[in-house]
Motif scaffolding. Structure first.
Motif, PDB file in Angstrom:
ATOM      1  N   LEU A  26      -4.389  -8.022  -0.598  1.00  0.00           N
ATOM      2  CA  LEU A  26      -5.626  -7.195   0.223  1.00  0.00           C
ATOM      3  C   LEU A  26      -5.903  -8.066   1.315  1.00  0.00           C
ATOM      4  N   LEU A  88     -11.735   0.241  -6.519  1.00  0.00           N
ATOM      5  CA  LEU A  88      -9.832  -0.334  -7.051  1.00  0.00           C
ATOM      6  C   LEU A  88      -9.967   0.043  -8.637  1.00  0.00           C
ATOM      7  N   LEU A 109      -9.343   3.124  -5.025  1.00  0.00           N
ATOM      8  CA  LEU A 109      -8.077   3.450  -4.545  1.00  0.00           C
ATOM      9  C   LEU A 109      -7.352   2.643  -6.147  1.00  0.00           C
ATOM     10  N   LYS A 111      -4.200   1.434  -8.552  1.00  0.00           N
ATOM     11  CA  LYS A 111      -3.351   0.270  -8.274  1.00  0.00           C
ATOM     12  C   LYS A 111      -2.000   0.800  -9.308  1.00  0.00           C
ATOM     13  N   LEU A 113      -0.955  -0.447  -5.319  1.00  0.00           N
ATOM     14  CA  LEU A 113      -1.593  -0.027  -4.316  1.00  0.00           C
ATOM     15  C   LEU A 113      -1.102   0.328  -3.147  1.00  0.00           C
ATOM     16  N   LEU A 115       0.422   0.495   0.467  1.00  0.00           N
ATOM     17  CA  LEU A 115      -0.933   0.199   1.678  1.00  0.00           C
ATOM     18  C   LEU A 115      -0.621   0.928   2.506  1.00  0.00           C
ATOM     19  N   GLN A 117      -1.530   3.933   2.399  1.00  0.00           N
ATOM     20  CA  GLN A 117      -2.183   5.337   1.575  1.00  0.00           C
ATOM     21  C   GLN A 117      -3.446   3.770   2.212  1.00  0.00           C
ATOM     22  N   LEU A 118      -3.527   2.575   1.575  1.00  0.00           N
ATOM     23  CA  LEU A 118      -4.673   1.783   1.581  1.00  0.00           C
ATOM     24  C   LEU A 118      -5.537   2.816   2.672  1.00  0.00           C
TER      25      LEU A 118
END
Length: 212
Positions: A26, A88, A109, A111, A113, A115, A117-118
């Protein structure tokens, strides 16, 4: 990840996760667009926040952490700061969604993840946080204006009673005094009210009650 210009400023994001691999992933991903602070536990995160300085624009809390959970951390943050946050989690159950909402999270968010969409989720969360902050500031200004208006009205009433004059004349005298001293009307009103309170307190020492 392509972000709109407003999101490209170096906003500060706090990431809290006891999984060091996830924390590193992250941090590396977000560092391309944001300033990032990391913590591997809730107490460590609270320490970073308590150190003062710049308050994060957004925080991301892993829900499941040993010791103090992300939910408990969110409770501390919500009670003592205005930092907006996301959760998270590896669970997408309805209970998790309810918990996130109950603790005041902007969202959560999942898991593992995604990325892409993050990045979009971070932009959306920052935009929502800015909107909430703007509403909060507007409410503060409105409350202050109402309080100042109430104080001014009360001060006019004090002057009317003490000098046996009408409302318009009392207001004009107070307004002209404020202008002459280049002060805010609300400050003069507060001074009048403070003086009236002092007079009433002293009156009780002479065995008299407040003037009516």
């Amino acid at each position: 990840m392509t972000l709109p210009p407003a999101a490209r400023s170096r906003r500060l994001i706090l990431v809290v996760d006891d999984d060091l691999i996830m924390l590193g992933l992250l941090s590396k991903f977000l560092a391309a667009e944001y300033e990032v602070r990391i913590a591997s536990s809730a107490p460590m995160a609270l320490g970073l926040i308590a150190d003062g300085g710049r308050e994060p624009d957004l925080a991301i809390f892993d829900i499941s952490m040993p010791g103090m959970s992300g939910l408990e951390l969110a409770g501390h943050v919500r009670a003592n700061t205005t930092i907006p946050f996301l959760f998270l989690t590896a669970s997408e159950s309805g209970h998790t969604v309810d918990l996130a909402a109950a603790h005041g999270a902007l969202g959560y968010l999942l898991k593992p993840l995604d990325l892409a969409q993050l990045g979009a989720a971070i932009v959306a969360a920052l935009a929502r946080a800015d909107e909430i902050r703007g509403l909060r500031d507007s409410e503060t200004r409105l409350s202050q204006a109402l309080r100042q208006g109430r104080d001014t009205g009360m001060a006019v009433g004090v002057l009317m009673e003490r000098y046996k004059t009408d409302r318009e004349s009392a207001f004009k005298v107070m307004r002209d005094h404020a202008r002459a001293q280049r002060r805010k009307l609300a400050d003069v009103a507060a001074e009048v009210l403070a003086s009236a309170e002092s007079f009433d307190i002293l009156a009780t020492r002479f065995g008299a009650g407040p003037r009516n």
